[in-house]
Design a protein around this motif. Sequence first.
Motif, PDB file in Angstrom:
ATOM      1  N   GLU A   1      74.805  17.332 -42.913  1.00  0.00           N
ATOM      2  CA  GLU A   1      75.922  17.674 -43.793  1.00  0.00           C
ATOM      3  C   GLU A   1      76.498  16.421 -44.460  1.00  0.00           C
ATOM      4  N   VAL A   2      76.672  15.362 -43.675  1.00  0.00           N
ATOM      5  CA  VAL A   2      77.229  14.114 -44.209  1.00  0.00           C
ATOM      6  C   VAL A   2      76.264  13.497 -45.212  1.00  0.00           C
ATOM      7  N   PHE A   3      74.995  13.398 -44.835  1.00  0.00           N
ATOM      8  CA  PHE A   3      74.004  12.782 -45.724  1.00  0.00           C
ATOM      9  C   PHE A   3      73.908  13.544 -47.039  1.00  0.00           C
ATOM     10  N   ASP A   4      73.789  14.861 -46.964  1.00  0.00           N
ATOM     11  CA  ASP A   4      73.637  15.662 -48.182  1.00  0.00           C
ATOM     12  C   ASP A   4      74.841  15.502 -49.114  1.00  0.00           C
ATOM     13  N   PHE A   5      76.040  15.434 -48.540  1.00  0.00           N
ATOM     14  CA  PHE A   5      77.237  15.285 -49.348  1.00  0.00           C
ATOM     15  C   PHE A   5      77.252  13.929 -50.045  1.00  0.00           C
ATOM     16  N   VAL A   6      76.942  12.872 -49.305  1.00  0.00           N
ATOM     17  CA  VAL A   6      76.940  11.527 -49.882  1.00  0.00           C
ATOM     18  C   VAL A   6      75.787  11.357 -50.866  1.00  0.00           C
ATOM     19  N   ALA A   7      74.640  11.953 -50.575  1.00  0.00           N
ATOM     20  CA  ALA A   7      73.461  11.823 -51.437  1.00  0.00           C
ATOM     21  C   ALA A   7      73.670  12.451 -52.808  1.00  0.00           C
ATOM     22  N   ASP A   8      74.554  13.435 -52.883  1.00  0.00           N
ATOM     23  CA  ASP A   8      74.869  14.061 -54.166  1.00  0.00           C
ATOM     24  C   ASP A   8      76.031  13.289 -54.780  1.00  0.00           C
ATOM     25  N   GLN A   9      75.709  12.319 -55.620  1.00  0.00           N
ATOM     26  CA  GLN A   9      76.749  11.449 -56.184  1.00  0.00           C
ATOM     27  C   GLN A   9      77.774  12.194 -57.016  1.00  0.00           C
ATOM     28  N   THR A  10      77.474  13.405 -57.454  1.00  0.00           N
ATOM     29  CA  THR A  10      78.482  14.150 -58.206  1.00  0.00           C
ATOM     30  C   THR A  10      79.681  14.500 -57.326  1.00  0.00           C
ATOM     31  N   ASN A  11      79.541  14.375 -56.003  1.00  0.00           N
ATOM     32  CA  ASN A  11      80.672  14.555 -55.077  1.00  0.00           C
ATOM     33  C   ASN A  11      81.558  13.313 -55.000  1.00  0.00           C
ATOM     34  N   ALA A  12      81.045  12.165 -55.391  1.00  0.00           N
ATOM     35  CA  ALA A  12      81.734  10.892 -55.167  1.00  0.00           C
ATOM     36  C   ALA A  12      83.138  10.811 -55.764  1.00  0.00           C
ATOM     37  N   PRO A  13      83.430  11.392 -56.938  1.00  0.00           N
ATOM     38  CA  PRO A  13      84.810  11.308 -57.438  1.00  0.00           C
ATOM     39  C   PRO A  13      85.830  11.977 -56.511  1.00  0.00           C
ATOM     40  N   ARG A  14      85.368  12.831 -55.620  1.00  0.00           N
ATOM     41  CA  ARG A  14      86.271  13.498 -54.674  1.00  0.00           C
ATOM     42  C   ARG A  14      86.738  12.556 -53.576  1.00  0.00           C
ATOM     43  N   TRP A  15      86.001  11.463 -53.333  1.00  0.00           N
ATOM     44  CA  TRP A  15      86.378  10.585 -52.226  1.00  0.00           C
ATOM     45  C   TRP A  15      86.428   9.099 -52.584  1.00  0.00           C
ATOM     46  N   GLN A  16      86.001   8.718 -53.767  1.00  0.00           N
ATOM     47  CA  GLN A  16      86.041   7.305 -54.159  1.00  0.00           C
ATOM     48  C   GLN A  16      87.135   7.061 -55.187  1.00  0.00           C
TER      49      GLN A  16
ATOM     50  N   PRO B   1      66.774  17.956 -57.212  1.00  0.00           N
ATOM     51  CA  PRO B   1      67.645  17.434 -56.159  1.00  0.00           C
ATOM     52  C   PRO B   1      67.529  15.908 -56.078  1.00  0.00           C
ATOM     53  N   PRO B   2      68.492  15.255 -55.410  1.00  0.00           N
ATOM     54  CA  PRO B   2      68.416  13.795 -55.268  1.00  0.00           C
ATOM     55  C   PRO B   2      67.104  13.351 -54.629  1.00  0.00           C
ATOM     56  N   ALA B   3      66.527  12.289 -55.193  1.00  0.00           N
ATOM     57  CA  ALA B   3      65.267  11.713 -54.707  1.00  0.00           C
ATOM     58  C   ALA B   3      65.096  10.352 -55.378  1.00  0.00           C
ATOM     59  N   VAL B   4      64.073   9.613 -54.981  1.00  0.00           N
ATOM     60  CA  VAL B   4      63.767   8.357 -55.671  1.00  0.00           C
ATOM     61  C   VAL B   4      63.580   8.669 -57.148  1.00  0.00           C
ATOM     62  N   GLY B   5      64.226   7.883 -57.990  1.00  0.00           N
ATOM     63  CA  GLY B   5      64.163   8.095 -59.431  1.00  0.00           C
ATOM     64  C   GLY B   5      65.348   8.857 -59.999  1.00  0.00           C
ATOM     65  N   THR B   6      66.160   9.481 -59.127  1.00  0.00           N
ATOM     66  CA  THR B   6      67.353  10.186 -59.609  1.00  0.00           C
ATOM     67  C   THR B   6      68.285   9.191 -60.292  1.00  0.00           C
TER      68      THR B   6
ATOM     69  N   ASN C   1      68.666  11.978 -44.330  1.00  0.00           N
ATOM     70  CA  ASN C   1      69.401  11.749 -43.079  1.00  0.00           C
ATOM     71  C   ASN C   1      69.321  10.317 -42.567  1.00  0.00           C
ATOM     72  N   LYS C   2      68.877   9.395 -43.410  1.00  0.00           N
ATOM     73  CA  LYS C   2      68.762   7.985 -43.007  1.00  0.00           C
ATOM     74  C   LYS C   2      69.407   7.041 -44.017  1.00  0.00           C
ATOM     75  N   LYS C   3      68.854   7.018 -45.251  1.00  0.00           N
ATOM     76  CA  LYS C   3      69.264   5.969 -46.177  1.00  0.00           C
ATOM     77  C   LYS C   3      69.050   6.366 -47.636  1.00  0.00           C
TER      78      LYS C   3
END
Length: 146
Positions: free
Chosen positions: A16-31, A44-49, A74-76
Amino acid sequence: MIDVEDSIVITRPIGEVFDFVADQTNAPRWQDGLLAVRRITDGPPAVGTKHVVVRTFLGRRLELTNEYVHYEPNKKITFTGASGPSSFDVSYLTDTTADGTRVTCQMRMEQKGLFKLGDPLVAANLKRAFAANLHNLKDLLETGAD
């Protein structure tokens, strides 16, 4: 060269944490200072996104494009970008702890020319921002309130 790192434990499952952070469109909610993020690649988010990011930093409005160069679920996640005289790499690492999920944010920034003179000020500002943003992320994911 500026190197900044901070981490926090969030009482939520790693996926849950990784998926939320990996979707940068969520970032304005917490940054803080992040005005908008728009994904400009399909899927979906992947190398090249790639994302277009609009933020304020030290009183300046910045618009930049970043690109995921590492994506291991779930790692990096690592993305790179540049804005004016600065280039950066940012990584979010997640790992499971007894209390939930540790999120570690690492940033390496290089400024060119006279902008290097501002490195101590920029580094101090980034350290404060990282701590505040990680606490915002924790509050958001643990309570569900924006």
